[in-house]
Motif scaffolding. Structure first.
Motif, PDB file in Angstrom:
ATOM      1  N   ALA A  99       0.824  -1.213   0.000  1.00 33.84           N
ATOM      2  CA  ALA A  99       0.000   0.000   0.000  1.00 33.84           C
ATOM      3  C   ALA A  99       0.856   1.260   0.000  1.00 33.84           C
ATOM      4  O   ALA A  99       0.467   2.279  -0.572  1.00 33.84           O
ATOM      5  N   THR A 100       2.023   1.208   0.595  1.00 35.62           N
ATOM      6  CA  THR A 100       2.870   2.396   0.679  1.00 35.62           C
ATOM      7  C   THR A 100       4.036   2.362  -0.311  1.00 35.62           C
ATOM      8  O   THR A 100       4.820   3.308  -0.367  1.00 35.62           O
ATOM      9  N   HIS A 101       4.139   1.305  -1.079  1.00 33.38           N
ATOM     10  CA  HIS A 101       5.267   1.148  -1.998  1.00 33.38           C
ATOM     11  C   HIS A 101       5.378   2.309  -2.978  1.00 33.38           C
ATOM     12  O   HIS A 101       6.444   2.915  -3.125  1.00 33.38           O
ATOM     13  N   ASP A 102       4.302   2.648  -3.693  1.00 33.08           N
ATOM     14  CA  ASP A 102       4.355   3.715  -4.685  1.00 33.08           C
ATOM     15  C   ASP A 102       4.688   5.054  -4.044  1.00 33.08           C
ATOM     16  O   ASP A 102       5.469   5.834  -4.601  1.00 33.08           O
ATOM     17  N   ASP A 103       4.119   5.316  -2.875  1.00 30.09           N
ATOM     18  CA  ASP A 103       4.412   6.577  -2.193  1.00 30.09           C
ATOM     19  C   ASP A 103       5.889   6.670  -1.840  1.00 30.09           C
ATOM     20  O   ASP A 103       6.511   7.727  -1.990  1.00 30.09           O
ATOM     21  N   ARG A 104       6.452   5.569  -1.377  1.00 28.86           N
ATOM     22  CA  ARG A 104       7.867   5.566  -1.016  1.00 28.86           C
ATOM     23  C   ARG A 104       8.742   5.775  -2.246  1.00 28.86           C
ATOM     24  O   ARG A 104       9.703   6.544  -2.228  1.00 28.86           O
ATOM     25  N   LYS A 105       8.407   5.101  -3.333  1.00 26.07           N
ATOM     26  CA  LYS A 105       9.184   5.231  -4.569  1.00 26.07           C
ATOM     27  C   LYS A 105       9.082   6.652  -5.132  1.00 26.07           C
ATOM     28  O   LYS A 105      10.062   7.210  -5.634  1.00 26.07           O
ATOM     29  N   LYS A 106       7.884   7.252  -5.059  1.00 26.41           N
ATOM     30  CA  LYS A 106       7.719   8.627  -5.533  1.00 26.41           C
ATOM     31  C   LYS A 106       8.546   9.592  -4.690  1.00 26.41           C
ATOM     32  O   LYS A 106       9.157  10.522  -5.221  1.00 26.41           O
ATOM     33  N   ALA A 107       8.584   9.373  -3.388  1.00 29.81           N
ATOM     34  CA  ALA A 107       9.377  10.227  -2.506  1.00 29.81           C
ATOM     35  C   ALA A 107      10.859  10.098  -2.843  1.00 29.81           C
ATOM     36  O   ALA A 107      11.595  11.097  -2.869  1.00 29.81           O
ATOM     37  N   ALA A 135      13.204  13.129  -4.304  1.00 25.78           N
ATOM     38  CA  ALA A 135      14.450  13.505  -3.653  1.00 25.78           C
ATOM     39  C   ALA A 135      15.608  13.478  -4.657  1.00 25.78           C
ATOM     40  O   ALA A 135      16.454  14.384  -4.663  1.00 25.78           O
ATOM     41  N   ALA A 136      15.636  12.475  -5.513  1.00 28.27           N
ATOM     42  CA  ALA A 136      16.695  12.397  -6.525  1.00 28.27           C
ATOM     43  C   ALA A 136      16.576  13.548  -7.523  1.00 28.27           C
ATOM     44  O   ALA A 136      17.590  14.140  -7.925  1.00 28.27           O
ATOM     45  N   ALA A 173      19.305  16.504  -8.199  1.00 31.86           N
ATOM     46  CA  ALA A 173      19.820  16.797  -9.540  1.00 31.86           C
ATOM     47  C   ALA A 173      19.606  18.268  -9.895  1.00 31.86           C
ATOM     48  O   ALA A 173      20.494  18.911 -10.467  1.00 31.86           O
ATOM     49  N   ALA A 174      18.459  18.815  -9.541  1.00 32.74           N
ATOM     50  CA  ALA A 174      18.193  20.232  -9.806  1.00 32.74           C
ATOM     51  C   ALA A 174      19.163  21.107  -9.019  1.00 32.74           C
ATOM     52  O   ALA A 174      19.721  22.072  -9.561  1.00 32.74           O
ATOM     53  N   ARG A 175      19.378  20.777  -7.743  1.00 33.36           N
ATOM     54  CA  ARG A 175      20.324  21.536  -6.899  1.00 33.36           C
ATOM     55  C   ARG A 175      21.734  21.485  -7.478  1.00 33.36           C
ATOM     56  O   ARG A 175      22.453  22.482  -7.478  1.00 33.36           O
ATOM     57  N   ASP A 176      22.132  20.305  -7.975  1.00 35.03           N
ATOM     58  CA  ASP A 176      23.466  20.151  -8.553  1.00 35.03           C
ATOM     59  C   ASP A 176      23.672  21.070  -9.753  1.00 35.03           C
ATOM     60  O   ASP A 176      24.793  21.418 -10.094  1.00 35.03           O
ATOM     61  N   HIS A 177      22.571  21.449 -10.407  1.00 37.13           N
ATOM     62  CA  HIS A 177      22.636  22.343 -11.566  1.00 37.13           C
ATOM     63  C   HIS A 177      22.273  23.785 -11.207  1.00 37.13           C
ATOM     64  O   HIS A 177      22.117  24.631 -12.079  1.00 37.13           O
TER      65      HIS A 177
END
Length: 103
Positions: free
Chosen positions: A25-33, A37-38, A42-46
């Motif tokens: 039930a929480t798998h998709d939410d965790r993967k989206k989070a 974060a990634a 990546a945006a911060r690195d640029h």
């Protein structure tokens, strides 16, 4: 987690099933989070924030103002862009000039 399902009791199996259901039930939410974060990293690195990048992609939401109006039904308008509405095609097929419908 290497358990032999055949040797587990009914209560153990039900507990395991509940744990699996909760994790699913929480798998998709965790993967989206994790993905967010990634993407933020990546945006911060640029030199940007993720919101900066996402807001730049949003359309302004402005519609083109109508340039033509159907005299038979004033609710029907056309901006002159995109596909011609049926009432414009029919009028042009009758030999009428598009400028006759200008607002």
């Amino acid at each position: 987690m290497s358990k032999d399902l055949e040797s587990m009791s009914r209560d153990e199996l039900l507990t395991l099933k509940q744990d699996v259901d909760r994790a699913l039930a929480t798998h998709d939410d965790r993967k989206k989070a994790e993905a967010r974060a990634a993407a933020e990293k990546a945006a911060r690195d640029h030199g940007f924030s993720l919101d900066d990048l996402l807001s730049a992609q949003k359309k302004s939401g402005k519609k083109n103002p109508p340039k033509y109006r159907n005299p038979e039904d004033p609710r029907q308008t056309w901006s002159g862009r995109g596909r011609q509405p049926g009432w414009v095609k029919a009028a042009l097929d009758e030999g009428r000039n598009l400028e006759n419908f200008a607002i």
